[in-house]
Write a protein that holds these residues in place. Structure first.
Motif, PDB file in Angstrom:
ATOM      1  N   PRO A  26       0.809  -1.221   0.000  1.00  0.00           N
ATOM      2  CA  PRO A  26       0.000   0.000   0.000  1.00  0.00           C
ATOM      3  C   PRO A  26       0.841   1.270   0.000  1.00  0.00           C
ATOM      4  N   SER A  27       0.418   2.242  -0.797  1.00  0.00           N
ATOM      5  CA  SER A  27       1.059   3.555  -0.784  1.00  0.00           C
ATOM      6  C   SER A  27       0.386   4.470   0.222  1.00  0.00           C
ATOM      7  N   VAL A  28      -0.843   4.122   0.613  1.00  0.00           N
ATOM      8  CA  VAL A  28      -1.585   4.869   1.626  1.00  0.00           C
ATOM      9  C   VAL A  28      -2.578   3.901   2.271  1.00  0.00           C
ATOM     10  N   ILE A  29      -2.876   4.112   3.545  1.00  0.00           N
ATOM     11  CA  ILE A  29      -3.852   3.291   4.258  1.00  0.00           C
ATOM     12  C   ILE A  29      -4.969   4.200   4.750  1.00  0.00           C
ATOM     13  N   ARG A  30      -6.225   3.829   4.469  1.00  0.00           N
ATOM     14  CA  ARG A  30      -7.371   4.630   4.908  1.00  0.00           C
ATOM     15  C   ARG A  30      -7.931   4.054   6.214  1.00  0.00           C
ATOM     16  N   ALA A  31      -8.359   4.938   7.089  1.00  0.00           N
ATOM     17  CA  ALA A  31      -8.951   4.505   8.364  1.00  0.00           C
ATOM     18  C   ALA A  31     -10.017   5.502   8.782  1.00  0.00           C
ATOM     19  N   GLY A  32     -11.014   5.018   9.484  1.00  0.00           N
ATOM     20  CA  GLY A  32     -12.008   5.904  10.080  1.00  0.00           C
ATOM     21  C   GLY A  32     -11.497   6.451  11.404  1.00  0.00           C
ATOM     22  N   ILE A  33     -11.973   7.624  11.763  1.00  0.00           N
ATOM     23  CA  ILE A  33     -11.576   8.221  13.052  1.00  0.00           C
ATOM     24  C   ILE A  33     -12.405   7.534  14.133  1.00  0.00           C
ATOM     25  N   ALA A  34     -11.928   6.371  14.526  1.00  0.00           N
ATOM     26  CA  ALA A  34     -12.637   5.546  15.510  1.00  0.00           C
ATOM     27  C   ALA A  34     -11.624   4.698  16.248  1.00  0.00           C
ATOM     28  N   ASN A  35     -12.017   4.262  17.458  1.00  0.00           N
ATOM     29  CA  ASN A  35     -11.169   3.383  18.259  1.00  0.00           C
ATOM     30  C   ASN A  35      -9.761   3.980  18.386  1.00  0.00           C
ATOM     31  N   MET A  36      -8.719   3.200  18.128  1.00  0.00           N
ATOM     32  CA  MET A  36      -7.369   3.705  18.377  1.00  0.00           C
ATOM     33  C   MET A  36      -6.935   4.784  17.399  1.00  0.00           C
ATOM     34  N   PHE A  37      -7.587   4.852  16.243  1.00  0.00           N
ATOM     35  CA  PHE A  37      -7.246   5.912  15.298  1.00  0.00           C
ATOM     36  C   PHE A  37      -7.815   7.270  15.734  1.00  0.00           C
ATOM     37  N   GLN A  38      -8.502   7.307  16.880  1.00  0.00           N
ATOM     38  CA  GLN A  38      -8.848   8.587  17.485  1.00  0.00           C
ATOM     39  C   GLN A  38      -7.646   9.197  18.213  1.00  0.00           C
ATOM     40  N   SER A  39      -6.640   8.374  18.493  1.00  0.00           N
ATOM     41  CA  SER A  39      -5.440   8.841  19.192  1.00  0.00           C
ATOM     42  C   SER A  39      -4.436   9.393  18.186  1.00  0.00           C
ATOM     43  N   GLU A  40      -4.128  10.673  18.298  1.00  0.00           N
ATOM     44  CA  GLU A  40      -3.115  11.263  17.418  1.00  0.00           C
ATOM     45  C   GLU A  40      -1.762  10.606  17.643  1.00  0.00           C
ATOM     46  N   LEU A  41      -1.487  10.255  18.899  1.00  0.00           N
ATOM     47  CA  LEU A  41      -0.215   9.604  19.216  1.00  0.00           C
ATOM     48  C   LEU A  41      -0.115   8.262  18.506  1.00  0.00           C
ATOM     49  N   PHE A  42      -1.146   7.411  18.653  1.00  0.00           N
ATOM     50  CA  PHE A  42      -1.098   6.102  18.023  1.00  0.00           C
ATOM     51  C   PHE A  42      -1.010   6.225  16.507  1.00  0.00           C
ATOM     52  N   THR A  43      -1.814   7.112  15.926  1.00  0.00           N
ATOM     53  CA  THR A  43      -1.845   7.231  14.469  1.00  0.00           C
ATOM     54  C   THR A  43      -0.483   7.646  13.920  1.00  0.00           C
ATOM     55  N   GLN A  44       0.201   8.565  14.619  1.00  0.00           N
ATOM     56  CA  GLN A  44       1.528   8.979  14.161  1.00  0.00           C
ATOM     57  C   GLN A  44       2.544   7.837  14.311  1.00  0.00           C
ATOM     58  N   ILE A  45       2.466   7.109  15.440  1.00  0.00           N
ATOM     59  CA  ILE A  45       3.359   5.957  15.620  1.00  0.00           C
ATOM     60  C   ILE A  45       3.097   4.929  14.519  1.00  0.00           C
ATOM     61  N   PHE A  46       1.834   4.660  14.231  1.00  0.00           N
ATOM     62  CA  PHE A  46       1.451   3.712  13.182  1.00  0.00           C
ATOM     63  C   PHE A  46       2.055   4.122  11.840  1.00  0.00           C
ATOM     64  N   ALA A  47       1.912   5.396  11.470  1.00  0.00           N
ATOM     65  CA  ALA A  47       2.461   5.879  10.194  1.00  0.00           C
ATOM     66  C   ALA A  47       3.979   5.745  10.173  1.00  0.00           C
ATOM     67  N   ASN A  48       4.624   6.077  11.296  1.00  0.00           N
ATOM     68  CA  ASN A  48       6.085   5.991  11.356  1.00  0.00           C
ATOM     69  C   ASN A  48       6.559   4.544  11.246  1.00  0.00           C
ATOM     70  N   VAL A  49       5.931   3.658  12.009  1.00  0.00           N
ATOM     71  CA  VAL A  49       6.382   2.270  12.069  1.00  0.00           C
ATOM     72  C   VAL A  49       6.154   1.548  10.742  1.00  0.00           C
ATOM     73  N   THR A  50       5.011   1.804  10.109  1.00  0.00           N
ATOM     74  CA  THR A  50       4.705   1.144   8.838  1.00  0.00           C
ATOM     75  C   THR A  50       5.305   1.876   7.646  1.00  0.00           C
ATOM     76  N   ASN A  51       5.783   3.111   7.885  1.00  0.00           N
ATOM     77  CA  ASN A  51       6.318   3.968   6.818  1.00  0.00           C
ATOM     78  C   ASN A  51       5.284   4.163   5.708  1.00  0.00           C
ATOM     79  N   THR A  52       4.041   4.373   6.136  1.00  0.00           N
ATOM     80  CA  THR A  52       2.930   4.521   5.195  1.00  0.00           C
ATOM     81  C   THR A  52       2.007   5.641   5.662  1.00  0.00           C
ATOM     82  N   PRO A  53       1.657   6.579   4.787  1.00  0.00           N
ATOM     83  CA  PRO A  53       0.711   7.625   5.175  1.00  0.00           C
ATOM     84  C   PRO A  53      -0.662   7.046   5.522  1.00  0.00           C
ATOM     85  N   VAL A  54      -1.353   7.715   6.441  1.00  0.00           N
ATOM     86  CA  VAL A  54      -2.696   7.299   6.858  1.00  0.00           C
ATOM     87  C   VAL A  54      -3.678   8.419   6.537  1.00  0.00           C
TER      88      VAL A  54
END
Length: 497
Positions: free
Chosen positions: A403-431
């Motif tokens: 994937p060049s980009v991953i789509r997610a709804g603003i729900a559950n853990m993707f409500q956390s700005e901290l988690f979402t940024q860690i997720f993008a960094n770790v996977t090296n993929t924009p969200v």
């Protein structure tokens, strides 16, 4: 014109009413609100829920959403249902459950699924079923046959959680190709129920509900139920889907190469393909997507991690009493990346497919009682979950999904700005984040099913990106992930022995 969407989750039932013209939710409600639905576990590895509880909570959630002054019940024209995948519901001829539902994270049938995999043959199973029978609905039904013969003999129909809610609404028992594939009952080569599964387990085809198109009529709201819910009788149920294909639909992830993610109780990355893909070790799974047809293949290649948001919830309940998730996220930010050496493996919610259906368990590693405190645990939990996603995403990449980009709804853990940024960094993929969720997706699916929208594209033409989180250029997470992965593999090798 209004559309009603029901999302039968593990922790709660959520309902939304969507205005078809604006394609936006005008009201949403869930039940319960402040607690989570009970998961019954009579022994380690077991996980069940009461289907009648789902129905009761569905009625309560609908009652709440209809109280919203923007909702005019008489304008609701169709109902759509999303549901937790892979659960087994067994009903008698009076349409009553014969036992609790054996839900998605239950591990009791792993050995039966593995035996079927070996008997049918790994190559044949992956070619025709696209999966090992593993711990899916077919293996759960085999467990009932072996261990509860009285229930098996009395069974009129078996179904998935969403099929049961539709049955309660309409009185009709129906299913779809997508649903049968998620239970690992479907042969993608013959485009029919799998004779290999039927013959090996000795199943009677008569227990399966009538096969219908996923986008299409699955019955009409019964008058007695309509009176109780204060809705019009005869409203059609025109869409039913498992929660992960439905999440992909809600994010307009329908074309090959598009990818969606969720991080609720479990975590999922769902990639769309136009091929019949299977992983050689069945660590990821392929099912028919909502827009799959025999002529136009659209499969969902699904990476599932059972232990994700449930770890975050466990941490909140046991170490963050009295705190909300926003407060926990703020406290977690006080700790530097890497949580000063504390690592958490989040796999404490049953057998994990990415580890060949082994139970890894959750582990806190390198915990220092003199230095680490709850802030470290709060951050390490979110990092561990993101690392688990990266581990699984690398398996998807092995299978050609990049994937060049991953789509997610603003729900559950993707409500956390901290988690979402860690997720993008770790996977090296924009969200890309969107203001959609499962109940909204189910409502829009209903609109597709009753032809309010001429096509799925029309149903999402007004959807806009809320925000995009890109990987930071100077983060240290590649090193931290490598350390976490080494610790994981060390534990995994110990378990394999």
């Amino acid at each position: 014109m209004l559309l009603l969407g029901i999302d039968v989750g593990t922790s709660s039932i959520k309902v939304s009413v969507v205005d078809a013209q604006s394609q936006q939710a005008i009201a949403s409600a869930q039940y319960p609100e402040d607690t989570e639905n009970k998961v019954i576990s009579v022994r380690a590895g077991y996980a069940e829920q009461d289907p009648d509880m789902w129905w009761e909570h569905t009625q309560l959630a609908i009652a709440k959403v209809l109280q919203h002054r923007a909702v005019r019940p008489e304008e609701i024209t169709a109902i759509g249902i999303a549901y937790q995948m892979h659960g087994l519901v067994v009903i008698d001829e009076e349409r009553n459950p014969l036992r609790n539902s054996i839900i998605w994270c239950d591990s009791r049938a792993v050995d039966l699924g593995e035996e079927a995999f070996q008997h049918i043959g790994n190559k044949k199973s992956l070619d025709r079923l696209l999966n090992s029978p593993g711990n899916f609905t077919a293996a759960k039904w085999a467990w009932v046959k072996q261990n509860e013969p009285a229930v098996y003999k009395k069974a009129y129909k078996i179904m998935l959680p969403g099929d049961f809610i539709a049955l309660k609404l309409t009185g009709d028992a129906t299913t779809s190709i997508s649903a049968l594939s998620e239970g690992v009952f479907w042969d993608f080569r013959s485009n029919s129920l799998s004779t290999d599964i039927m013959e090996y387990f000795g199943f009677d085809e008569g227990v399966f509900p009538e096969l219908r198109p996923l986008f299409g009529e699955h019955g009409f709201l019964q008058s007695s139920v309509a009176r109780k819910l204060n809705l019009k009788p005869g409203i059609p149920v025109t869409y039913k889907s498992g929660d992960q294909p439905n999440n992909a639909l809600s994010l307009n992830v329908l074309r090959p190469g598009e990818v969606a993610a969720t991080a609720g109780t479990s975590g999922v990355i769902f990639a769309v393909s136009d091929q019949l893909i299977s992983d050689k070790e069945s660590r990821i799974n392929t099912f028919a997507h909502v827009n799959y047809t025999k002529e136009d293949i659209r499969t969902g290649v699904l990476l599932c991690i059972n232990g994700t948001g449930i770890l975050n919830s466990w941490v909140k309940q046991n170490m963050g009493q009295g705190l909300g998730y926003d407060e926990i996220n703020k406290i977690a930010q006080s700790v530097p990346p890497g949580s000063e050496g504390l690592s958490i493996l989040p796999f404490g919610n049953g057998a994990e497919r990415i580890f060949n259906n082994r139970i890894i368990g959750s582990h806190f590693l390198n915990l220092d009682f003199n230095h680490h405190h709850r802030a470290h645990v709060f951050r390490a939990a979110q990092e561990g979950i993101a690392f688990a996603f990266r581990y699984g995403l690398d398996i998807l990449r092995e299978n050609g999904m990049n994937p060049s980009v991953i789509r997610a709804g603003i729900a559950n853990m993707f409500q956390s700005e901290l988690f979402t940024q860690i997720f993008a960094n770790v996977t090296n993929t924009p969200v890309e984040l969107y203001n959609n969720d499962g109940s909204i997706g189910a409502a829009l699916g209903a609109g597709i099913g009753n032809h309010t929208f001429a096509s799925p594209d029309e149903a999402f033409e007004k959807m806009k990106v809320h925000s995009t989180i890109v990987p930071q250029t100077d983060h240290p997470y590649e090193e931290f992930y490598s350390t976490w992965r080494e610790l994981l593999l060390e534990k995994f090798m110990q378990i394999k022995k």
